[in-house]
Scaffold this active site. Sequence first.
Site, PDB file in Angstrom:
ATOM      1  N   ASP A  47       2.805   1.900  -8.885  1.00  0.00           N
ATOM      2  CA  ASP A  47       3.472   0.823  -8.153  1.00  0.00           C
ATOM      3  C   ASP A  47       4.621   1.371  -7.322  1.00  0.00           C
ATOM      4  O   ASP A  47       4.914   0.875  -6.243  1.00  0.00           O
ATOM      5  CB  ASP A  47       4.006  -0.228  -9.119  1.00  0.00           C
ATOM      6  CG  ASP A  47       3.156  -1.484  -9.113  1.00  0.00           C
ATOM      7  OD1 ASP A  47       2.210  -1.541  -8.320  1.00  0.00           O
ATOM      8  OD2 ASP A  47       3.447  -2.385  -9.910  1.00  0.00           O
ATOM      9  N   GLU A 126       3.205 -17.603 -11.233  1.00  0.00           N
ATOM     10  CA  GLU A 126       2.546 -17.292 -12.502  1.00  0.00           C
ATOM     11  C   GLU A 126       2.781 -15.830 -12.867  1.00  0.00           C
ATOM     12  O   GLU A 126       2.929 -14.977 -11.980  1.00  0.00           O
ATOM     13  CB  GLU A 126       1.044 -17.542 -12.401  1.00  0.00           C
ATOM     14  CG  GLU A 126       0.343 -16.618 -11.428  1.00  0.00           C
ATOM     15  CD  GLU A 126      -1.101 -17.003 -11.158  1.00  0.00           C
ATOM     16  OE1 GLU A 126      -1.975 -16.179 -11.449  1.00  0.00           O
ATOM     17  OE2 GLU A 126      -1.342 -18.114 -10.634  1.00  0.00           O
ATOM     18  N   LYS A 128       2.171 -12.033 -13.610  1.00  0.00           N
ATOM     19  CA  LYS A 128       1.137 -11.096 -13.167  1.00  0.00           C
ATOM     20  C   LYS A 128       0.708 -10.249 -14.364  1.00  0.00           C
ATOM     21  O   LYS A 128       1.415  -9.328 -14.769  1.00  0.00           O
ATOM     22  CB  LYS A 128       1.650 -10.208 -12.035  1.00  0.00           C
ATOM     23  CG  LYS A 128       0.574  -9.298 -11.446  1.00  0.00           C
ATOM     24  CD  LYS A 128       1.118  -8.493 -10.280  1.00  0.00           C
ATOM     25  CE  LYS A 128       0.008  -7.661  -9.652  1.00  0.00           C
ATOM     26  NZ  LYS A 128      -0.571  -6.677 -10.584  1.00  0.00           N
ATOM     27  N   ASP A 130      -1.023  -7.528 -16.576  1.00  0.00           N
ATOM     28  CA  ASP A 130      -1.412  -6.134 -16.348  1.00  0.00           C
ATOM     29  C   ASP A 130      -2.692  -5.852 -17.125  1.00  0.00           C
ATOM     30  O   ASP A 130      -2.675  -5.359 -18.253  1.00  0.00           O
ATOM     31  CB  ASP A 130      -0.286  -5.197 -16.803  1.00  0.00           C
ATOM     32  CG  ASP A 130      -0.492  -3.775 -16.291  1.00  0.00           C
ATOM     33  OD1 ASP A 130      -1.358  -3.580 -15.420  1.00  0.00           O
ATOM     34  OD2 ASP A 130       0.220  -2.871 -16.761  1.00  0.00           O
ATOM     35  N   TYR A 238      -7.245 -17.429 -13.178  1.00  0.00           N
ATOM     36  CA  TYR A 238      -6.196 -17.782 -12.219  1.00  0.00           C
ATOM     37  C   TYR A 238      -6.700 -17.954 -10.782  1.00  0.00           C
ATOM     38  O   TYR A 238      -5.909 -18.244  -9.879  1.00  0.00           O
ATOM     39  CB  TYR A 238      -5.074 -16.741 -12.231  1.00  0.00           C
ATOM     40  CG  TYR A 238      -5.528 -15.308 -12.036  1.00  0.00           C
ATOM     41  CD1 TYR A 238      -6.085 -14.873 -10.838  1.00  0.00           C
ATOM     42  CD2 TYR A 238      -5.390 -14.372 -13.057  1.00  0.00           C
ATOM     43  CE1 TYR A 238      -6.496 -13.570 -10.657  1.00  0.00           C
ATOM     44  CE2 TYR A 238      -5.795 -13.069 -12.893  1.00  0.00           C
ATOM     45  CZ  TYR A 238      -6.346 -12.665 -11.690  1.00  0.00           C
ATOM     46  OH  TYR A 238      -6.758 -11.365 -11.513  1.00  0.00           O
ATOM     47  N   LYS A 326       7.031  -7.832  -7.825  1.00  0.00           N
ATOM     48  CA  LYS A 326       6.988  -6.846  -8.901  1.00  0.00           C
ATOM     49  C   LYS A 326       8.373  -6.637  -9.512  1.00  0.00           C
ATOM     50  O   LYS A 326       9.403  -6.843  -8.875  1.00  0.00           O
ATOM     51  CB  LYS A 326       6.438  -5.507  -8.368  1.00  0.00           C
ATOM     52  CG  LYS A 326       5.071  -5.610  -7.717  1.00  0.00           C
ATOM     53  CD  LYS A 326       3.992  -6.091  -8.659  1.00  0.00           C
ATOM     54  CE  LYS A 326       3.506  -5.033  -9.621  1.00  0.00           C
ATOM     55  NZ  LYS A 326       2.744  -3.968  -8.999  1.00  0.00           N
ATOM     56  N   CYS A 420       2.302  27.955   8.908  1.00  0.00           N
ATOM     57  CA  CYS A 420       1.396  27.253   8.003  1.00  0.00           C
ATOM     58  C   CYS A 420       1.128  28.085   6.758  1.00  0.00           C
ATOM     59  O   CYS A 420       0.734  29.253   6.878  1.00  0.00           O
ATOM     60  CB  CYS A 420       0.086  26.950   8.729  1.00  0.00           C
ATOM     61  SG  CYS A 420      -1.185  26.244   7.666  1.00  0.00           S
ATOM     62  N   CYS A 423      -2.836  29.172   6.899  1.00  0.00           N
ATOM     63  CA  CYS A 423      -3.445  30.082   7.878  1.00  0.00           C
ATOM     64  C   CYS A 423      -2.442  30.966   8.602  1.00  0.00           C
ATOM     65  O   CYS A 423      -2.840  31.868   9.354  1.00  0.00           O
ATOM     66  CB  CYS A 423      -4.260  29.288   8.899  1.00  0.00           C
ATOM     67  SG  CYS A 423      -3.256  28.294  10.042  1.00  0.00           S
ATOM     68  N   CYS A 444       0.878  22.310  11.605  1.00  0.00           N
ATOM     69  CA  CYS A 444       0.227  23.594  11.844  1.00  0.00           C
ATOM     70  C   CYS A 444      -0.488  23.542  13.189  1.00  0.00           C
ATOM     71  O   CYS A 444      -1.157  22.560  13.515  1.00  0.00           O
ATOM     72  CB  CYS A 444      -0.773  23.878  10.722  1.00  0.00           C
ATOM     73  SG  CYS A 444      -1.926  25.217  11.084  1.00  0.00           S
ATOM     74  N   CYS A 450      -7.632  26.464  10.934  1.00  0.00           N
ATOM     75  CA  CYS A 450      -6.856  26.385   9.696  1.00  0.00           C
ATOM     76  C   CYS A 450      -7.756  25.870   8.580  1.00  0.00           C
ATOM     77  O   CYS A 450      -8.250  24.737   8.652  1.00  0.00           O
ATOM     78  CB  CYS A 450      -5.664  25.448   9.880  1.00  0.00           C
ATOM     79  SG  CYS A 450      -4.725  25.178   8.356  1.00  0.00           S
TER      80      CYS A 450
END
Length: 722
Positions: A47, A126, A128, A130, A238, A326, A420, A423, A444, A450
């Site tokens: 989350d 309502e 939530k 899990d 629900y 949340k 990079c 490469c 890069c 690469c």
Amino acid sequence: MTDTDPALPATLRQARPEHTRIAAEVAAHDLAYHQNDAPTVSDADYDALKRRLVALEAAFPKLATPASPAAKVGAKPSEKFGSIRHAVPMLSLGNVFADEDVAEFDARVRRFLGLAADAPLAITAEPKIDGLSCSLRYEHGRLVQAATRGDGFEGEDVTANVRTVAAIPEELAGDGVPELLEVRGEVFMEKPDFAALNGRVVEAGRAPFANPRNAAAGSLRQLDPAVTAQRPLKFFAYAWGEHSALPATTQSGTIEAFGRFGLPTNPLTILCRSAEDLLAHYRAIELQRAALPYDIDGVVYKVDDLRYQERLGFVSRAPRWAVAHKFPAERATTTLLAIDVQVGRTGSLTPVAKLAPVTVGGVVVENATLHNEDEIARKDVRIGDTVRVQRAGDVIPQIVEVVAELRPAGAEPFRFPHTCPACGSAAVRGVDEKTGEADVVRRCTGGIHCPAQAVERLRHFVSRNAFDIEGLGEKQIALFHAEGLIRTPSDIFKLEERDKAGLKRLANREGFGDVSVRNLFAAIAARRTVPLNRFLFALGIRRIGETNAKRLARHFGTPVAVAAAGTAAADPASEAWSELRAIDGFGDAAAETLAEFFADADNRAEWDSLLAEVTAEPMAAAAAASAVSGKVIVFTGSLERMTRDEAKARAEALGAKVSGSVSKKTDIVVVGPGAGSKEKKARELGLHVVSEDEWLALAEGRTVQSTEPAGEVDAAPAAATD
């Protein structure tokens, strides 16, 4: 965002690389979580990652595409079970985390519906749960089928297992039960039952479940229903999917009817009349959270009036009429052991923190995001530092801050590589020619040379929302690329023929066998025909994510037309460039990268090579044939019957293409009061011009009489002003 959240980047350019990196992380976790019931991070860590995505997309709406994990739902169903195609997709919810986000949800709904700030608007709230989302299909009141959510469009057939769950009725009771009713809800396990189950599991010498959600998911997805029958699973209803009729005209009324039918529903669901009421209930639920017998991770808000829900519709894979609020993130303190710089498919260099293992909310965390080199410099993160790690809503963790007073002596500022790591090519930060602003991402310059980029592009090509080739996972792609068997996407479709002609057959390699190789070739063959939008998305062209791929596919229809437009658009004065820019929502940056893609000889060669192996068919219609499907619509002036957002959403749902400018390719121009240059140009071109009322008649399939130039029309909703 709360005051404990990491600061957001200042610009879209700075935000984009962080968004891209988090997207890849979440996709991997989705697979582990939804399909294998073996999460690689905790629910809170997952989350947390999604929360950061939501924050980024709220601050920078252009990032909010269907390619974002914030828009994804679950994972592809496991092959261990039969599959069930959902008649109505099982989509996920958007998330909010702060009080102001809740107020904005209420305001956003009102804006879309054109409601005044003081107009009545009831919203349910309502807990939530899990657990594991499940759909129950009742015909004539009897349970006939049950499925997991899966990827939102196709789930696993768990009918036999669901029949063993005592909380789920085999037959609905009472009056008013519809002939067909697909009930949706959450299968979960209560905390005391989870503790008892884990005790038995440990006594048997097996690894315990990580949390009640995983225990519930693992129990429901047993191959032997007898095992499921022994597990104390519960269920709350629900929502609903396909139905012959509903017992009420509101969310709350329908859930009340579910209770009368004998379905368990959550007694903590209430009806609220304002954002203040929603927040008050959220706080009340948060205070009860620890004492509840089941795990929850927030509160869900849903617009109560089902007519409003229908008008609001969906954006990407989430409803506009609902959102999940949340609970706050959790934190822990640990040591930063190293910083790894990873190379993405577009060459972006992304730093990842390697941490001393620490438990955050019940999950062991060893990796965290560092976003980009500017973020490292801003927080002054150094190897050896003690850092605070946050998991915000079940996602990948992020480093919130450094505990400066605990920094070890001699810790040096991190030097972000300018070459990079894969490469050795130069890694540079581009500069926006228009703004003069440096790109937040260092990339890069090795391109197709690469190996890291090549492998990441191949992984993207076979991913779920692209070609979705089963059996070509990260390990297989890396192996085949290293051995030279697959270097480009088109090589995938030549693999079987090359294998037949090769001296060392795949079936004789370690980790393979006749059956696995046969299945792999069958999976590849099954993807020789794909919708054009998936084909375009799979190529991994910068800024051509799922949304823009759909826009291109819907507008042009064939790969030949896309290639022609992309090639001609190299000239910004061309008609092709203007046509690309006229596609609603398709910006300058996307048009530029599309033109750049086709201007590259290697890209064009691979495009042609790939099309010699596969067929990119027209994108499936977004809706059943209507009077306006397939037509290009332009709205101009002030429309009074609905907001512009609602009009656009409705038009696209009917299969129309909404454009922002008038051209000879425009089919319908909808004019309202105050229409200006667009109406004038439409009339000069002799286009079909209609009023708002005439447009609504077309959209609703009614016959309309118009004095304007005639022509066949395609349906789409109306909008506001230029």
